[in-house]
Design a protein around this motif. Structure first.
Motif, PDB file in Angstrom:
ATOM      1  N   THR A   1      -7.219 124.057  73.371  1.00  0.00           N
ATOM      2  CA  THR A   1      -5.953 124.432  74.006  1.00  0.00           C
ATOM      3  C   THR A   1      -5.831 123.795  75.392  1.00  0.00           C
ATOM      4  O   THR A   1      -4.775 123.257  75.752  1.00  0.00           O
ATOM      5  CB  THR A   1      -5.863 125.970  74.102  1.00  0.00           C
ATOM      6  OG1 THR A   1      -6.008 126.498  72.782  1.00  0.00           O
ATOM      7  CG2 THR A   1      -4.556 126.422  74.701  1.00  0.00           C
TER       8      THR A   1
ATOM      9  N   SER B   1     -10.831 120.019  68.840  1.00  0.00           N
ATOM     10  CA  SER B   1     -11.363 121.318  69.283  1.00  0.00           C
ATOM     11  C   SER B   1     -12.795 121.473  68.792  1.00  0.00           C
ATOM     12  O   SER B   1     -13.135 120.984  67.715  1.00  0.00           O
ATOM     13  CB  SER B   1     -10.502 122.443  68.705  1.00  0.00           C
ATOM     14  OG  SER B   1     -11.182 123.680  68.770  1.00  0.00           O
TER      15      SER B   1
ATOM     16  N   LYS C   1     -14.359 124.792  63.584  1.00  0.00           N
ATOM     17  CA  LYS C   1     -13.993 123.376  63.441  1.00  0.00           C
ATOM     18  C   LYS C   1     -15.200 122.531  62.979  1.00  0.00           C
ATOM     19  O   LYS C   1     -16.270 123.065  62.760  1.00  0.00           O
ATOM     20  CB  LYS C   1     -13.413 122.861  64.758  1.00  0.00           C
ATOM     21  CG  LYS C   1     -12.229 123.694  65.274  1.00  0.00           C
ATOM     22  CD  LYS C   1     -10.974 123.557  64.421  1.00  0.00           C
ATOM     23  CE  LYS C   1      -9.934 124.638  64.663  1.00  0.00           C
ATOM     24  NZ  LYS C   1      -9.298 124.655  65.962  1.00  0.00           N
TER      25      LYS C   1
HETATM   26  C1  PLP Z   1      -8.194 125.183  66.864  1.00  0.00           C
HETATM   27  C2  PLP Z   1      -6.888 124.564  67.120  1.00  0.00           C
HETATM   28  C3  PLP Z   1      -6.363 124.441  68.410  1.00  0.00           C
HETATM   29  C4  PLP Z   1      -6.942 125.118  69.614  1.00  0.00           C
HETATM   30  O1  PLP Z   1      -8.251 124.893  69.841  1.00  0.00           O
HETATM   31  P1  PLP Z   1      -9.135 125.953  70.689  1.00  0.00           P
HETATM   32  O2  PLP Z   1     -10.383 125.158  70.910  1.00  0.00           O
HETATM   33  O3  PLP Z   1      -9.336 127.141  69.814  1.00  0.00           O
HETATM   34  O4  PLP Z   1      -8.412 126.251  71.933  1.00  0.00           O
HETATM   35  C5  PLP Z   1      -5.186 123.738  68.573  1.00  0.00           C
HETATM   36  N1  PLP Z   1      -4.522 123.209  67.532  1.00  0.00           N
HETATM   37  C6  PLP Z   1      -4.978 123.347  66.270  1.00  0.00           C
HETATM   38  C7  PLP Z   1      -4.189 122.720  65.165  1.00  0.00           C
HETATM   39  C8  PLP Z   1      -6.162 124.047  66.026  1.00  0.00           C
HETATM   40  O5  PLP Z   1      -6.582 124.196  64.773  1.00  0.00           O
END
Ligand code: PLP
Length: 378
Positions: free
Chosen positions: A55, A175, A180
Motif C-alpha cells: 500500500t 507486495s 503473496k
Molecule cells: C496485497 C495487495 C495490495 C496491498 O499490499 P499490502 O502489502 O497488503 O499493503 C495492493 N494491491 C493488491 C492487488 C494486493 O493484492
C-alpha cells in the motif's frame, strides 16, 4: 483448516533474519539496498525502491506521478481497495473502469473511453497473477500522455510476451504480505526504469528528506532539508534479509503454484458448472489466486452456504474481490455504486478463490476438488 494462501518459511529464512538482528544495522542498512538490487535484477528493471507495505508502495507511485486534487486516475474495480485508496491519499479521484469478462482484467477499450482532460494516470492490476494487457495500455498511456502504473501485487514472476512483469510499466508495485508470492512480514517494492521517479519515491519513504544519513555521513554534515511532505515508509534490514532469502526460492514457489493450477484446470475441465478464469496465450500466469466462476444462480446454490459447507470440511475458500466502487466509503465520497461497472458486478456474484500456495500438497488439492464438485453437483 486449509487457508486460501499462506507463507512458506524455512530454517534458512529464520537464520537470515537472526543474523541481521545480531548486526549493527536494523534499518536503512546494507540489506535494504542489497534486496533492492537483487529484486530490480530479477524483474529486469533499472531501479527498485523498497518500502514497508504494498500500500505504501502504491502511495509512493501516486506521489511520484504528481497526483493531486483535480487529477483523475483510472483503476479497475476488481482489486484490493489499496489500488484505489492510493489515489485518494494524494487527493485525486479514482475513476473505476470495467473489466473483461474472461480474465477480469481492466479492459483497455473502456480505459480509453474513460479518459478526460483531467486524467493523469492509469493503474492496472495483474489480477490473480495474470498480466494485464501491457501493450495496449502502454500505447494508450503514451498517446494520452498518462503515467502507467502496474499493481503487480499478485504477479511476481509473471511474464507478458516473454518479459517479466516489473519491467513493463512506468512504475510497478509488488507486495510482500504473507499471502503473496514471497514475504517480508509486511513490505512492498516499486520497480521502474525512471531514475527521477525512483529518487522521488526514496525521498517520499523517508519524510521527504532529500539526502539520507549515508549521504550526510559521507559529507560529514548534519544538514538536511525537507522539500516535500513524505512519510516514514521505511522497511527494516531484517525484513529485507527475509526478502532476499525468499526471492531465491521464488522459482520453486512459482513452479508449485503453476502445478496446482494445472491440477485444478484438468479436474474442472469436464465440470460445466465450474468455469476457471481464462489465461491468454501470450502470458505466464503467476497464480497468486486460483479464481473460478460458478453460476450459483443457475445452480440454485447460495455462495454463502457453499462457503460454510467447505469450512466444515476444513477448506477456507475466499472471494476476491467485492468491487471497490461498492464499498460505502467510495459510494459516499464519489457518488458511485451499482451499474457503474456491470461486468465486474456480475462477476463478483460468481467468483470464488480456491486455496493455492507452495506448501499445499496433492492430497489437499484432491480433497478440495472432490469436496467442491460434490457440493456443487449435490
Ligand atoms: C496485497 C495487495 C495490495 C496491498 O499490499 P499490502 O502489502 O497488503 O499493503 C495492493 N494491491 C493488491 C492487488 C494486493 O493484492
Amino acid at each position: 483448516m486449509i487457508p486460501y494462501s499462506r507463507q512458506t518459511i524455512d530454517e534458512d529464512d529464520i537464520e537470515a533474519v537472526v543474523e541481521v538482528l545480531r548486526s549493527a544495522w536494523l534499518t536503512t542498512g546494507p540489506k535494504v539496498s542489497e534486496f533492492e538490487e537483487l529484486f530490480a535484477q530479477f524483474v529486469g528493471a533499472k531501479h527498485a525502491v523498497v518500502v514497508n507495505s504494498g500500500t505504501a508502495a502504491l502511495h509512493a507511485t501516486m506521489f511520484a506521478a504528481g497526483i493531486g486534487p483535480d487529477d483523475e486516475v483510472i483503476v479497475p474495480p476488481i482489486t484490493f481497495a489499496a489500488s484505489a485508496n492510493c489515489v485518494v491519499y494524494q487527493g485525486g479521484t479514482p475513476i473505476f473502469s470495467d473489466v473483461k469478462t474472461n480474465t477480469l482484467l481492466i479492459d483497455p477499450e473502456k480505459v480509453e473511453s474513460n479518459i478526460t482532460s483531467n486524467t493523469k494516470a492509469i493503474i492496472a492490476v495483474d489480477y490473480a497473477g495474470h498480466p494485464c494487457d501491457y501493450d495496449s495500455l502502454r500505447k494508450i498511456a503514451e498517446e494520452h500522455h498518462l503515467i502507467f502504473v502496474a499493481d503487480a501485487c499478485h504477479a511476481l514472476g509473471a511474464e507478458y510476451e516473454g518479459n517479466k512483469v516489473g519491467s513493463l510499466a512506468d512504475m510497478t508495485v509488488f507486495s510482500f504480505h504473507p499471502v503473496k508470492h514471497i514475504t517480508t512480514g509486511e513490505g512492498g517494492i516499486i520497480t521502474t526504469d525512471n531514475a527521477n521517479y525512483a529518487n522521488q519515491m526514496r525521498t517520499f519513504r523517508n519524510h521527504g528528506i532529500t539526502i539520507d544519513h549515508h549521504q550526510r555521513n559521507k559529507q560529514g554534515s548534519w544538514f538536511y532539508e525537507i522539500e516535500e511532505l513524505g512519510y516514514n515508509f521505511r522497511i527494516t534490514d531484517f525484513q529485507c534479509a527475509l526478502g532476499i532469502s525468499q526471492l531465491l526460492k521464488l522459482p520453486k514457489f512459482l513452479e508449485r503454484r503453476l502445478k496446482i493450477a494445472q491440477h485444478y484446470k484438468e479436474a474442472f475441465a469436464s465440470i460445466k458448472e465450474i468455469s476457471p478464469l481464462s489465461v491468454d496465450h501470450n502470458v505466464k500466469h503467476a497464480f497468486h489466486l486460483y479464481v473460478t466462476k460458478v453460476d450459483f444462480k443457475k445452480l440454485g446454490i447460495d455462495r454463502a452456504i457453499l462457503f460454510t459447507k467447505l469450512r466444515e470440511k476444513g477448506i477456507a475458500i475466499n472471494v476476491h474481490y467485492i468491487p471497490v466502487h461498492l464499498h460505502p466509503f467510495y459510494r459516499k465520497k464519489y457518488n458511485v455504486g451499482l451499474g457503474l461497472c456491470p461486468i465486474a458486478e456480475a462477476a463478483y456474484k460468481q467468483i470464488i478463490s480456491l486455496p493455492i500456495f507452495p506448501t499445499l500438497n496433492d492430497d489437499d488439492v484432491e480433497k478440495i476438488i472432490k469436496s467442491l464438485i460434490e457440493l456443487i453437483s449435490g
